[in-house]
Design a protein around this motif. Structure first.
Motif, PDB file in Angstrom:
ATOM      1  N   GLN A   1      -4.640 -20.122  32.895  1.00 10.28           N
ATOM      2  CA  GLN A   1      -4.722 -19.224  31.509  1.00 10.28           C
ATOM      3  C   GLN A   1      -3.095 -18.641  31.597  1.00 10.28           C
ATOM      4  O   GLN A   1      -2.610 -18.626  30.424  1.00 10.28           O
TER       5      GLN A   1
ATOM      6  N   GLU B   1       4.785 -23.214  25.060  1.00  7.78           N
ATOM      7  CA  GLU B   1       3.355 -22.989  24.897  1.00  7.78           C
ATOM      8  C   GLU B   1       3.095 -22.039  23.910  1.00  7.78           C
ATOM      9  O   GLU B   1       3.560 -21.783  22.964  1.00  7.78           O
ATOM     10  N   MET B   2       2.593 -20.769  24.769  1.00 12.77           N
ATOM     11  CA  MET B   2       2.137 -19.757  23.782  1.00 12.77           C
ATOM     12  C   MET B   2       3.469 -18.663  23.653  1.00 12.77           C
ATOM     13  O   MET B   2       3.384 -17.707  23.036  1.00 12.77           O
ATOM     14  N   ASN B   3       4.268 -18.647  24.765  1.00 13.88           N
ATOM     15  CA  ASN B   3       5.657 -18.041  24.685  1.00 13.88           C
ATOM     16  C   ASN B   3       5.166 -16.594  24.482  1.00 13.88           C
ATOM     17  O   ASN B   3       5.757 -15.777  23.524  1.00 13.88           O
ATOM     18  N   LYS B   4       4.684 -15.920  25.414  1.00 13.17           N
ATOM     19  CA  LYS B   4       4.038 -14.496  25.046  1.00 13.17           C
ATOM     20  C   LYS B   4       5.109 -13.557  25.726  1.00 13.17           C
ATOM     21  O   LYS B   4       5.249 -12.378  24.989  1.00 13.17           O
TER      22      LYS B   4
ATOM     23  N   LEU C   1       0.736 -10.458  31.077  1.00 12.82           N
ATOM     24  CA  LEU C   1      -0.408 -11.053  30.949  1.00 12.82           C
ATOM     25  C   LEU C   1      -1.630 -10.575  31.821  1.00 12.82           C
ATOM     26  O   LEU C   1      -1.446 -10.174  32.981  1.00 12.82           O
TER      27      LEU C   1
ATOM     28  N   VAL D   1      -5.306 -11.962  32.788  1.00  8.84           N
ATOM     29  CA  VAL D   1      -5.972 -13.247  32.664  1.00  8.84           C
ATOM     30  C   VAL D   1      -7.125 -13.509  33.822  1.00  8.84           C
ATOM     31  O   VAL D   1      -6.845 -12.928  34.814  1.00  8.84           O
TER      32      VAL D   1
ATOM     33  N   CYS E   1       2.297 -10.401  35.035  1.00 12.16           N
ATOM     34  CA  CYS E   1       1.023 -11.128  34.835  1.00 12.16           C
ATOM     35  C   CYS E   1       0.006 -10.701  36.129  1.00 12.16           C
ATOM     36  O   CYS E   1       0.509 -10.539  37.042  1.00 12.16           O
TER      37      CYS E   1
ATOM     38  N   ARG F   1       0.125 -19.228  28.607  1.00 11.64           N
ATOM     39  CA  ARG F   1       0.478 -18.107  27.741  1.00 11.64           C
ATOM     40  C   ARG F   1       2.040 -17.805  28.193  1.00 11.64           C
ATOM     41  O   ARG F   1       2.693 -17.152  27.057  1.00 11.64           O
TER      42      ARG F   1
END
Ligand SMILES: Nc1c(NC[C@H](O)[C@H](O)[C@H](O)CO)[nH]c(=O)[nH]c1=O
Ligand SMILES: CC(=O)[C@@H](O)COP(=O)(O)O
Length: 164
Positions: free
Chosen positions: A128, A137-140, A121, A123, A85, A132
């Motif tokens: 944010q 949630e977005m499970n990136k 990520l 961001v 990240c 993600r």
């Protein structure tokens, strides 16, 4: 000659051809809570494909590409998942960390023909990033693993077609 694979018939991450595949996961633990979520999502996706994960941790996203190259040379892996990240700060360092890690990973994947899912990520805020990273949630992280697994299934299908 590989027949054209339509998107709707492309091998899926749950393709039985992936059972036992060796997946290298390189995570940058710059933000622990975010890394925890990314890793949980990636490991769940790898387990769902009945593949095997090896997890290696590095300090930051900029260290991921070198770690991937070193470990690919040292071991035998079928695919790679990169997790991290990068949150923008006050200076241009964000662009270096985000851009160079992505570029180096893309070069590694193409030059070595190794399926690689990029779950780093990039961001503007921690909120944010959490939205993600969170598996619920977005499970990136899971998405990055599924991307690597999907390309690995495609690679194995192509290799199988070539040997027929
Ligand atoms: N700011 C972030 C970094 N910065 C550190 C670099 O990745 C690298 O470890 C350092 O420049 C030494 O080579 N790393 C992240 O993963 N996320 C960030 O937000
Ligand atoms: C993305 C980064 O490297 C970031 O943490 C650096 O922050 P800053 O630009 O404020 O030094």
């Amino acid at each position: 000659m590989v027949a054209h694979t339509r998107a709707d018939s492309a091998p899926k991450p749950t393709d039985p051809a992936l059972a036992g595949a060796r997946i290298l996961v390189v995570e940058a633990r710059y933000y622990d809570a975010i890394a925890d979520e990314l890793l949980a999502g990636a490991l769940a996706a790898i387990a769902a494909a009945d593949a095997q994960a090896t997890v290696v941790t590095v300090p930051g996203a900029l260290e991921i590409p070198a770690a991937v190259a070193i470990l690919l040379d040292a071991g035998s892996y079928d695919a790679v998942v990169a997790l991290g990240c990068v949150i923008r700060g006050e200076t241009g360092h964000y662009d270096i960390v985000a851009g160079e890690s992505a570029r180096a990973l893309m070069d590694l994947s193409v030059q070595r023909r190794v399926p690689l899912g990029n779950g780093i990520l990039t961001v503007e805020t921690e909120a944010q990033a959490l939205a993600r990273a969170r598996v619920a949630e977005m499970n990136k992280g899971g998405g990055a693993a599924e991307a690597a697994l999907g390309v690995l299934a495609l690679k194995r299908a192509a290799e199988s077609a070539r040997t027929r």
